[in-house]
Motif scaffolding. Structure first.
Motif, PDB file in Angstrom:
ATOM      1  N   CYS A 192       0.811  -1.229   0.000  1.00 48.81           N
ATOM      2  CA  CYS A 192       0.000   0.000   0.000  1.00 48.81           C
ATOM      3  C   CYS A 192       0.840   1.272   0.000  1.00 48.81           C
ATOM      4  CB  CYS A 192      -0.956   0.017   1.190  1.00 48.81           C
ATOM      5  SG  CYS A 192      -0.143   0.386   2.762  1.00 48.81           S
ATOM      6  N   CYS A 206      -2.136  -2.116   6.973  1.00 51.02           N
ATOM      7  CA  CYS A 206      -2.964  -2.831   5.989  1.00 51.02           C
ATOM      8  C   CYS A 206      -2.835  -4.347   6.143  1.00 51.02           C
ATOM      9  CB  CYS A 206      -2.603  -2.406   4.564  1.00 51.02           C
ATOM     10  SG  CYS A 206      -1.150  -3.237   3.875  1.00 51.02           S
ATOM     11  N   ALA A 228       0.000  -6.154   5.582  1.00 48.17           N
ATOM     12  CA  ALA A 228       1.097  -6.731   4.786  1.00 48.17           C
ATOM     13  C   ALA A 228       2.422  -6.634   5.547  1.00 48.17           C
ATOM     14  CB  ALA A 228       1.200  -6.005   3.448  1.00 48.17           C
TER      15      ALA A 228
HETATM   16 ZN    ZN Z   1       0.436  -1.642   3.725  1.00 47.26          ZN
END
Ligand code: ZN
Length: 374
Positions: free
Chosen positions: A12, A25, A27
């Protein structure tokens, strides 16, 4: 650290200037810049580095720290690890890099040395990790070297010798009933609810900076040439992705002229990358002796697939019977390894069978873990 801590999410694009173990997010994070950051189709990040290989690489007293200009840390928490042997394996028509010749008997020491060096720089006093054994032993051992407390979440079924390797260096094993995913979930709960620093071989970007030195050593040992292909076991991709980042860095620096094809070897029944590439049938069968790569949801799956695409690589799954045969063949020729690492030479035979690897291809296979802990 070589510069102020900067982390970036390649999913992101969010950035962080203080330590956090994953992006908001969800990740995994990477270092925002530098030679072993996580960016695929890499360009830049190597400007400040020398244009020719350092002469000091051959100084065996430095081990993997011969490449410290490529690493994100200034501190060295070290037990003299690295510069593992590269030997001929005529029966396999390949060369083996003996990644089990490490203080704790697996390549995971590359990642643990750099991860605990970062933890020491950040002033961390307690780390946690979840592991089926080898990564746990490596983190526990390097935590002991750094004087940092460690708790290692392990499956309740962990091999007794792997549990002892964790306990005897003063770390605390935390056995968790259930699947490998349940072990990770329990560890993540501990990270989220407390003050422990997650020294995860899957999540922590410093771990991959450490495993990137595999590629640097290999090319140095080959007089700065890359092989045609490298076949590695593939679970979370700790070695696979580290190798990719290392080779990419050397290619960007101009120390090698191309990337080798990266070929993954997964366990049947636990083969999400092979399935993503070849469909559900690719994971048929079962393989419960390759306990080191029983990973159904690799944290960095997208990065693994991108590395395969960029290197014209592949991933296949091997059944238990092929791995047992290969392990015995390795024993007979003096390679005393754990079953998980026999997956890679078994995959090499299968890749040749399928025509993915040509018979005159120059192939290197890392043997990743010692038989002494099994
Ligand atoms: Zn992210």
């Amino acid at each position: 650290m070589h510069s102020a801590l900067a982390l970036r999410c390649f999913a992101c694009d969010r950035t962080y200037d203080e330590w956090t173990w994953r992006c908001d997010c969800g990740a995994p994070l990477n270092f925002a810049s530098g030679p072993t950051d996580g960016e695929t189709n890499h360009s830049g990040g190597t400007d400040s580095l020398p244009s020719a290989p350092p002469e000091s690489w051959a100084d065996t007293t430095a081990g993997l720290w011969s490449f410290d200009s490529l690493l994100p840390v200034d501190a060295h928490v070290t037990l003299g690890e690295g510069l593992t042997p590269l030997v001929d394996a005529p029966a396999w028509d390949a060369a083996f890099k003996l990644e089990y010749v490490f203080p704790t008997g697996s390549f995971k020491d590359r990642g643990a040395a750099v991860t605990l060096s970062l933890a020491a720089e950040l002033g961390v006093d307690r780390v946690v990790e979840d592991s089926s054994g080898n990564a746990g032993a490596a983190i526990a051992t390097y935590a002991a070297r750094a004087g940092i407390d460690a708790e290692i979440y392990v499956p309740a079924s962990v091999k007794p010798a792997k549990r002892r390797a964790i306990e005897q260096v003063g770390a605390t094993p935390v056995p968790i009933e259930g699947s490998r995913e349940d072990v990770t979930a329990a560890c993540v709960d501990a990270v989220e609810s407390g003050d422990a620093w997650y020294a995860s071989h899957a999540w922590n970007p410093a771990f991959l900076s450490g495993t990137a030195t595999f590629a640097c050593e290999l090319c140095a040992q080959r007089n700065w040439t890359a092989p045609d292909a490298v076949v590695t076991p593939l679970g979370h991709g700790t070695l696979f992705l580290g190798a990719y980042r290392g080779f990419r860095t050397l290619r960007d620096l101009g120390w090698i002229d191309r990337l080798p094809r990266l070929l993954g070897a997964q366990a049947a029944g636990y083969a999400p990358i092979a399935v993503a590439l070849h469909g559900d049938d690719a994971a048929d069968g079962d393989n419960d002796i390759a306990d080191g790569i029983q990973i159904r949801e690799p944290v960095r799956k997208n990065e693994i697939l991108a590395a395969i695409e960029e290197t014209d690589g592949d991933a296949i799954a091997l059944p238990e019977s092929a791995v047992e045969r290969e392990r015995d063949a390795l024993y007979e020729r003096g390679f005393y390894v754990e079953p998980t690492c026999a997956v890679a030479p078994a995959a090499l035979a299968e890749y040749r069978e399928r025509g993915v690897v040509a018979h005159d291809d120059d192939v290197v296979v890392p043997l990743t873990g010692s038989g002494l802990k099994t």
